[in-house]
Design a protein around this motif. Structure first.
Motif, short mmCIF file in Angstrom:
data_model
loop_
_atom_site.label_atom_id
_atom_site.label_comp_id
_atom_site.label_asym_id
_atom_site.label_seq_id
_atom_site.Cartn_x
_atom_site.Cartn_y
_atom_site.Cartn_z
N CYS A 36 0.85 -1.19 0.00
CA CYS A 36 0.00 0.00 0.00
C CYS A 36 0.87 1.23 0.00
O CYS A 36 2.10 1.14 0.03
CB CYS A 36 -0.95 0.00 1.20
N SER B 34 -3.53 4.03 1.50
CA SER B 34 -4.43 3.30 0.61
C SER B 34 -4.90 2.03 1.30
O SER B 34 -4.23 1.51 2.20
CB SER B 34 -3.72 2.96 -0.71
N SER B 35 -6.02 1.54 0.88
CA SER B 35 -6.62 0.39 1.54
C SER B 35 -5.66 -0.79 1.56
O SER B 35 -5.20 -1.27 0.51
CB SER B 35 -7.90 -0.01 0.82
N VAL C 247 -7.75 3.31 -8.88
CA VAL C 247 -7.84 2.00 -8.23
C VAL C 247 -8.30 2.11 -6.78
O VAL C 247 -8.69 1.10 -6.18
CB VAL C 247 -6.49 1.26 -8.28
N ASN C 248 -8.24 3.31 -6.20
CA ASN C 248 -8.61 3.44 -4.79
C ASN C 248 -8.82 4.91 -4.48
O ASN C 248 -8.10 5.78 -4.99
CB ASN C 248 -7.51 2.86 -3.90
N SER C 249 -9.83 5.22 -3.68
CA SER C 249 -10.06 6.56 -3.17
C SER C 249 -10.33 6.45 -1.68
O SER C 249 -11.10 5.59 -1.25
CB SER C 249 -11.25 7.24 -3.87
N VAL C 250 -9.69 7.33 -0.91
CA VAL C 250 -9.81 7.26 0.55
C VAL C 250 -10.15 8.65 1.06
O VAL C 250 -9.53 9.64 0.66
CB VAL C 250 -8.51 6.75 1.19
N LEU D 73 -6.56 -3.91 -0.24
CA LEU D 73 -6.57 -3.87 -1.70
C LEU D 73 -5.32 -4.53 -2.29
O LEU D 73 -5.37 -5.17 -3.33
CB LEU D 73 -6.68 -2.43 -2.17
N LEU E 227 -2.02 -3.25 -3.62
CA LEU E 227 -1.66 -2.71 -4.93
C LEU E 227 -0.64 -3.61 -5.60
O LEU E 227 0.11 -4.32 -4.94
CB LEU E 227 -1.11 -1.29 -4.77
N HIS F 217 2.23 4.36 -9.48
CA HIS F 217 0.93 4.91 -9.11
C HIS F 217 1.04 6.42 -8.97
O HIS F 217 2.11 6.96 -8.59
CB HIS F 217 0.43 4.30 -7.80
#
Length: 766
Positions: free
Chosen positions: A181, A232-233, A215-218, A236, A238, A244
């Motif tokens: 992450c 980031s999660s 790919v991810n929003s926080v 998930l 990455l 990224h």
């Protein structure tokens, strides 16, 4: 034909206006609050040269109001340096408000320079939302286009972009979860858009800065104490090796409607994971108490194409394969370029090792070395100095006492064994033996220690003698690191002779041992007590005595014993240190006894010399102390259990005669006895005249000469019979004890007296 294509925030014509953040092309409004006078900065960079007479034109959207708070003015700068030659004009058109800056300089502006057109005294729109787009044109003096672009509108009433956006890979060391992450941190925006920031949004994209492949929003709700960080999660995970892109935006609730402000962009980051295990290679002993390890890099470094750099290695050492005995301070740390290392000093023993590879994320799983290695001090065999006596010290042995010591040798190589032998040259003293070797292990070894015990029971014939016993210890040299070596140790013992001395009296009445030649006097039945104290080094003290008779001429005759003498060894006194270390010498003790003398009636008038002896248990050394005791005559003490009648019978008289001789005696049935007994007069002392004999004196005293000789034993000497003593010529002034028969004598007058039995006296009571 003119080729055009679109990049976020700008439309690019044949010459490129590089967009922000890849290059710099943006609009910065000093105050994003609605309906507020502010300054607007239009900034860009280009890959084309700006001529010395070039013209920069920016078309502002009609949502702005100019000449608010003053006449709107504009100026142009290059990398922060204002151009004084530029002429600026502001003109309102149907499409917007045109701001031009015409250069009149002598040099062009090179590609890549940050160009900023700044316009002051401009009012922001009176609504929340976008201002509309901005158009930028770079022209020649005759109006030909050098480059053009369109910038997105500014969000008024929303926060400006967060600052200092930074990204790092999440940290995790095996066996922690490899999250794969991204950690994001930033500083708060310069402008909150006129309303407090309520939360932040971080967007993660794996394709490019267009953020078309999110790919991810926080989201991060905030308050005054919230740290500005987002991750980031972790669920998930990455994809490692992929670059990224991260954008952070601030949100406020201006006008009751929540909305995003401008985005702050972080440098692109490549996601990597923990590396795989390194490939272990060599593991062996190196030098004194150290081991050497070598390894190869892991096949997977955390990412591929290109590989993530390995930045560090860690090697752990333990005394068991499960690494439960690992000491953290023993670990070895190396750089990513290293392929080998040497441990710090380890405790001697056999070790297991494992090696980890680490990158910017953390350490991956370890690789266990297949073999073990020995941390050896390289001194193959040595004496255990904590147990084995030193060769520089002489050990003291006492006659009749069991003595022992232990010799122990060890090999720090835990695979070795040790042999311990007694030297053939010196051998062992008589009455000594050495036990068979007792084998044990230390530091993980099973048989790298051996010990043997020396024991001895010395006798009198060995006193005062030194003996040396030598030992040799050899290692078996089973390990290649061992040094084939034999070491030697010679141990000296001394069978000690006793040292005796008297603990002497220093002042009168101190109750310590009397000085040599001290003189005492007493009477029959009385008790004399003489304290004895002897200090002995090494041995106990045994007390005894020798007795002598001292004749009138001063000669001394040894006698087997002296009646009435006893020695009590249970005697103690607080005046001495007792059986304890007295002078600081080991085994230096003071022993005490009490000599008691109570003479009998037949010893009256005698003089004796008593020589007290203090010896060790084995009579190897004896010290003597002689004193003189004179037993007087004509007086006596009652002994324990003795009556006045019994005392009178001992002196061949009767109790009435003694009672009459002691007018202050009082009740004859209550008389003190023992050490505090009062003296009782038995008779009177007569000083002889020259030429007198016992016979002539007894006749004058109307007394039996036989009783005179019996009451004065000094008249009888060795070789002189009682009959001969009757006519022995007395010395002028020689004292004799006489008991005139007062109660048995009749004197009718005219100087004449004669004897008669006491029973014939008037009033006689049997």
């Amino acid at each position: 034909l003119v080729e055009t294509f679109t990049v976020p925030g700008v439309v690019i014509t044949p010459n490129v206006l590089v967009t922000y953040p890849v290059g710099l092309a943006r609009v910065v409004v000093d105050n994003l609050a609605i309906n507020t006078s502010t300054t607007v900065h239009v900034q860009y960079s280009s890959d084309a040269v700006l001529p010395e007479d070039g013209v920069i034109e920016v078309s502002f959207p009609l949502t702005y109001t100019f000449n608010v708070g003053g006449i709107s003015v504009a100026n142009v700068s290059y990398d922060g340096v204002t151009d004084p030659t530029a002429t600026t004009t502001i003109t309102e058109t149907s499409l917007g408000i045109s701001v031009k800056a015409a250069r009149n300089d002598t040099f062009p502006i090179a590609p890549g320079v940050l160009i900023s057109l700044d316009v002051a005294f401009v009012r922001t729109p009176n609504f929340i939302g976008s201002t509309g787009s901005y158009n930028i044109s770079v022209l020649t003096p005759n109006g030909a286009s050098i480059s053009r672009g369109t910038l997105e509108g500014t969000e008024i009433g929303r926060p400006s972009e967060p600052l200092n956006v930074q990204v790092t890979n999440c940290q995790a060391d095996w066996p922690d979860f490899d999250a794969r992450c991204i950690n994001v941190s930033w500083s708060q925006p310069l402008d909150d858009g006129g309303s407090p920031i309520t939360q932040y949004k971080a967007v993660f994209d794996k394709t490019d800065v267009t953020f078309g492949d999110i790919v991810n929003s926080v989201f991060l709700p905030v308050n005054d104490s919230t740290p500005l960080t987002i991750t980031s999660s972790k669920g998930l995970q990455l994809q490692e090796g992929t670059i990224h892109y991260v954008r952070v935006e601030a949100l406020n609730a201006n006008g009751g409607l929540e909305g995003l402000g401008a985005g702050g962009y972080a440098p692109p980051i490549r996601v990597i994971s923990q590396p795989s295990t390194p490939r272990s290679a060599l593991f062996r002993a190196n030098s004194t108490n150290r081991v050497l390890v070598t390894w190869f890099p892991p096949q997977f470094t955390g990412a591929i194409n290109p590989a993530a750099p390995i930045t560090r290695y860690r090697v752990e050492f333990a005394r068991d394969v499960n690494f439960t005995t690992m000491i953290a301070s023993d670990s070895l740390f190396a750089t990513g370029e290293d392929r080998s290392g040497v441990s710090a000093d380890l405790n001697p023993g056999r070790y297991w090792a494992r090696v980890y590879a680490g990158n910017s994320v953390g350490y991956g799983p370890p690789s266990l070395f297949t073999g073990t290695a020995l941390a050896s001090p390289l001194v193959a065999v040595a004496w255990d100095e904590a147990v084995t006596p030193s060769s520089d010290v002489v050990l003291n042995v006492l006659v009749g006492y069991h003595f022992s010591y232990t010799v122990k040798a060890f090999d720090a190589d835990v695979t070795d064994t040790v042999q311990l032998d007694v030297g053939a040259t010196t051998g062992l003293p008589q009455r000594a033996s050495v036990s068979a070797g007792v084998v044990s292990g230390i530091n993980g070894g099973d048989a790298n220690v051996i010990a043997r015990n020396f024991t001895m029971l010395a006798d009198v014939t060995q006193a005062g003698t030194f003996f040396e016993t030598c030992y040799s210890a050899t290692n078996a040299n089973k390990d290649p690191l061992g040094i084939p070596l034999t070491i030697h140790r010679c141990i000296i013992i001394s069978v000690e002779l006793p040292i005796m001395r008297w603990f002497n009296s220093t002042t009168e009445g101190d109750n310590l041992t009397p000085a040599e030649g001290s003189r005492f006097s007493l009477y029959p039945g009385c008790v004399a007590e003489v304290p004895l104290h002897a200090t002995s080094v090494w041995y106990k003290v045994v007390f005894g005595y020798e007795a002598y008779v001292v004749e009138f001429d001063g000669s001394e005759v040894r006698i087997p014993s002296l009646d009435g003498v006893s020695i009590d060894t249970s005697y103690t006194t607080d005046l001495l240190p007792g059986k304890d270390n007295f002078t600081g010498t080991p085994n230096n003790y003071t022993w005490s006894a009490l000599l008691t003398y109570q003479p009998r009636a037949q010893q009256a008038g005698s003089q004796n010399k008593i020589c007290v002896t203090a010896s060790d248990e084995w009579l190897m050394r004896t010290t003597r102390r002689c004193i003189y005791i004179t037993t007087g005559t004509c007086k006596a003490c009652l002994r324990s259990g003795q009556s006045l009648g019994a005392l009178a019978a001992e002196y061949q008289t009767d109790w009435l005669q003694i009672w009459a001789t002691n007018p202050r005696m009082g009740n004859p049935d209550v008389i003190q006895i023992g050490a505090n007994a009062k003296l009782i007069n038995i008779g009177v002392l007569y000083k002889a005249r020259a030429g007198e004999t016992p016979l002539s004196v007894s006749e004058r005293m109307y007394w039996s000469v036989e009783r005179m000789v019996a009451l004065n034993p000094q008249l009888t000497t060795f070789g002189t019979t009682a009959e001969a003593a009757k006519n022995r010529t007395l010395i002028e002034g020689q004292s004799l004890c006489v008991v005139p028969p007062v109660c048995g004598l009749i004197c009718p007058g005219e100087g004449k007296c004669y004897r008669q039995p006491v029973s014939q006296n008037a009033g006689y009571v049997a």
